[in-house]
Motif scaffolding. Sequence first.
Motif, mmCIF file in Angstrom:
data_model
loop_
_atom_site.group_PDB
_atom_site.id
_atom_site.type_symbol
_atom_site.label_atom_id
_atom_site.label_comp_id
_atom_site.label_asym_id
_atom_site.label_seq_id
_atom_site.Cartn_x
_atom_site.Cartn_y
_atom_site.Cartn_z
ATOM 1 N N GLY A 1 0.856 -1.295 0.000
ATOM 2 C CA GLY A 1 0.183 -0.059 -0.031
ATOM 3 C C GLY A 1 1.042 1.214 0.082
ATOM 4 O O GLY A 1 0.302 2.340 0.630
ATOM 5 N N SER A 2 2.067 1.286 -0.752
ATOM 6 C CA SER A 2 2.671 2.604 -0.880
ATOM 7 C C SER A 2 1.806 3.551 -1.276
ATOM 8 O O SER A 2 1.880 4.945 -1.063
ATOM 9 C CB SER A 2 4.094 2.240 -1.462
ATOM 10 O OG SER A 2 4.026 2.162 -2.696
ATOM 11 N N ASN A 3 1.100 3.251 -2.473
ATOM 12 C CA ASN A 3 0.201 4.295 -3.070
ATOM 13 C C ASN A 3 -0.774 4.735 -2.077
ATOM 14 O O ASN A 3 -1.015 5.917 -1.957
ATOM 15 C CB ASN A 3 -0.392 3.611 -4.459
ATOM 16 C CG ASN A 3 0.423 4.021 -5.660
ATOM 17 O OD1 ASN A 3 0.571 4.887 -6.214
ATOM 18 N ND2 ASN A 3 1.009 2.683 -6.064
ATOM 19 N N ALA A 4 -1.539 3.943 -1.622
ATOM 20 C CA ALA A 4 -2.457 4.100 -0.445
ATOM 21 C C ALA A 4 -2.022 5.205 0.548
ATOM 22 O O ALA A 4 -2.508 6.131 1.044
ATOM 23 C CB ALA A 4 -2.975 3.007 0.124
ATOM 24 N N ALA B 137 -5.735 1.088 -5.425
ATOM 25 C CA ALA B 137 -4.200 1.239 -5.295
ATOM 26 C C ALA B 137 -3.615 -0.066 -4.989
ATOM 27 O O ALA B 137 -3.117 -0.339 -4.017
ATOM 28 C CB ALA B 137 -4.151 2.482 -4.271
ATOM 29 N N GLY B 138 -3.377 -0.597 -6.049
ATOM 30 C CA GLY B 138 -2.722 -2.131 -5.949
ATOM 31 C C GLY B 138 -3.731 -3.035 -5.333
ATOM 32 O O GLY B 138 -3.457 -3.589 -4.222
ATOM 33 N N ILE C 173 -4.831 2.597 -10.747
ATOM 34 C CA ILE C 173 -3.290 2.839 -11.624
ATOM 35 C C ILE C 173 -2.638 1.722 -11.617
ATOM 36 O O ILE C 173 -2.792 0.545 -11.338
ATOM 37 C CB ILE C 173 -2.686 3.662 -10.396
ATOM 38 C CG1 ILE C 173 -1.459 4.311 -11.090
ATOM 39 C CG2 ILE C 173 -2.116 2.760 -9.292
ATOM 40 C CD1 ILE C 173 -0.669 5.395 -10.210
ATOM 41 N N HIS C 174 -2.119 1.529 -13.185
ATOM 42 C CA HIS C 174 -1.366 0.562 -13.725
ATOM 43 C C HIS C 174 -0.107 0.889 -14.060
ATOM 44 O O HIS C 174 0.253 2.127 -14.450
ATOM 45 C CB HIS C 174 -2.086 0.204 -15.051
ATOM 46 C CG HIS C 174 -1.529 -1.094 -15.455
ATOM 47 N ND1 HIS C 174 -1.757 -2.314 -14.862
ATOM 48 C CD2 HIS C 174 -0.783 -1.370 -16.388
ATOM 49 C CE1 HIS C 174 -1.025 -3.214 -15.552
ATOM 50 N NE2 HIS C 174 -0.397 -2.864 -16.523
ATOM 51 N N LEU D 133 7.314 3.377 -9.976
ATOM 52 C CA LEU D 133 6.656 3.490 -8.521
ATOM 53 C C LEU D 133 6.714 4.989 -8.054
ATOM 54 O O LEU D 133 5.677 5.551 -7.376
ATOM 55 C CB LEU D 133 7.236 2.671 -7.325
ATOM 56 C CG LEU D 133 6.267 2.283 -6.259
ATOM 57 C CD1 LEU D 133 5.031 1.974 -6.338
ATOM 58 C CD2 LEU D 133 6.929 1.538 -5.141
HETATM 59 C C1 GRF Z 1 1.618 -0.463 -7.873
HETATM 60 O O1 GRF Z 1 2.660 -0.942 -8.979
HETATM 61 C C2 GRF Z 1 0.472 -0.187 -8.778
HETATM 62 O O2 GRF Z 1 0.742 0.217 -10.120
HETATM 63 C C3 GRF Z 1 -0.261 -1.508 -9.015
HETATM 64 O O3 GRF Z 1 -0.029 -2.216 -7.714
HETATM 65 C C4 GRF Z 1 1.204 -1.710 -7.177
HETATM 66 C C5 GRF Z 1 0.812 -1.102 -5.834
HETATM 67 O O4 GRF Z 1 1.690 -0.913 -5.152
HETATM 68 N N1 GRF Z 1 -1.604 -1.269 -9.230
HETATM 69 P P1 GRF Z 1 1.882 -0.195 -3.470
HETATM 70 O O5 GRF Z 1 0.741 -1.711 -2.738
HETATM 71 O O6 GRF Z 1 0.646 0.772 -3.594
HETATM 72 O O7 GRF Z 1 3.033 0.034 -2.932
#
Ligand code: GRF
Length: 187
Positions: free
Chosen positions: A11-14, A80-81, A101-102, A169
């Motif tokens: 969940g680094s995006n979250a 988000a992942g 997000i991809h 990332l």
């Molecule tokens: C990221 O690479 C995003 O593009 C994809 O899954 C991954 C999520 O990474 N949807 P994180 O869990 O947010 O670190």
Amino acid sequence: KNIILFASGGGSNAEQIMQYFAHKEHYAVVALFTNNPNAGVLDKAKKYGVPTVIFSKEELNEGKVLLKLRSFNPSIVVLAGFLWKFPSDIIAAYPGKVINIHPALLPKYGGKGMYGIHVHKAVLENKDAESGITIHFVNDNYDEGNVIYQHTVAVSDCLTPEDVAQRVLELEHEHFPRVIEELLKDL
Ligand code: GRF
């Protein structure tokens, strides 16, 4: 405006999104949903005081997650992942409000199974000069919804898939929160 996050892993995006909206007056991350009771993102949600909902595949497919989702009155639902295919009843309930997000430049390197390091391995094997991110609306097919935002990055000097992953990332972290905020202005 209420933001709901779905995440399955670290969940680094979250985390970036929770941090970005932590002190915004008109926006708030109101809940984080996950299918993984061991997701690292659960600790991050606690750190930001964001309530969490852990659900099973049955609950997702029986409409129980949709019911729970409604109770938060989301303006936007952000994957988000999140690694499972998103059910069509939730997509139908929130038209134009579910985004993902991809970590590649769709339509290249998309589809079932193309996630995480697999994407970056393929980019490297094809010797692409650049890769990047795609933020898109979610529809009933993996990674096929209308594109909202793309950003490229040079990867020709990358030696391993991990190098590509790291570079992509960083783009995700840099752009995803802002794109969500811009979208929310119209939602
Ligand atoms: C990221 O690479 C995003 O593009 C994809 O899954 C991954 C999520 O990474 N949807 P994180 O869990 O947010 O670190």
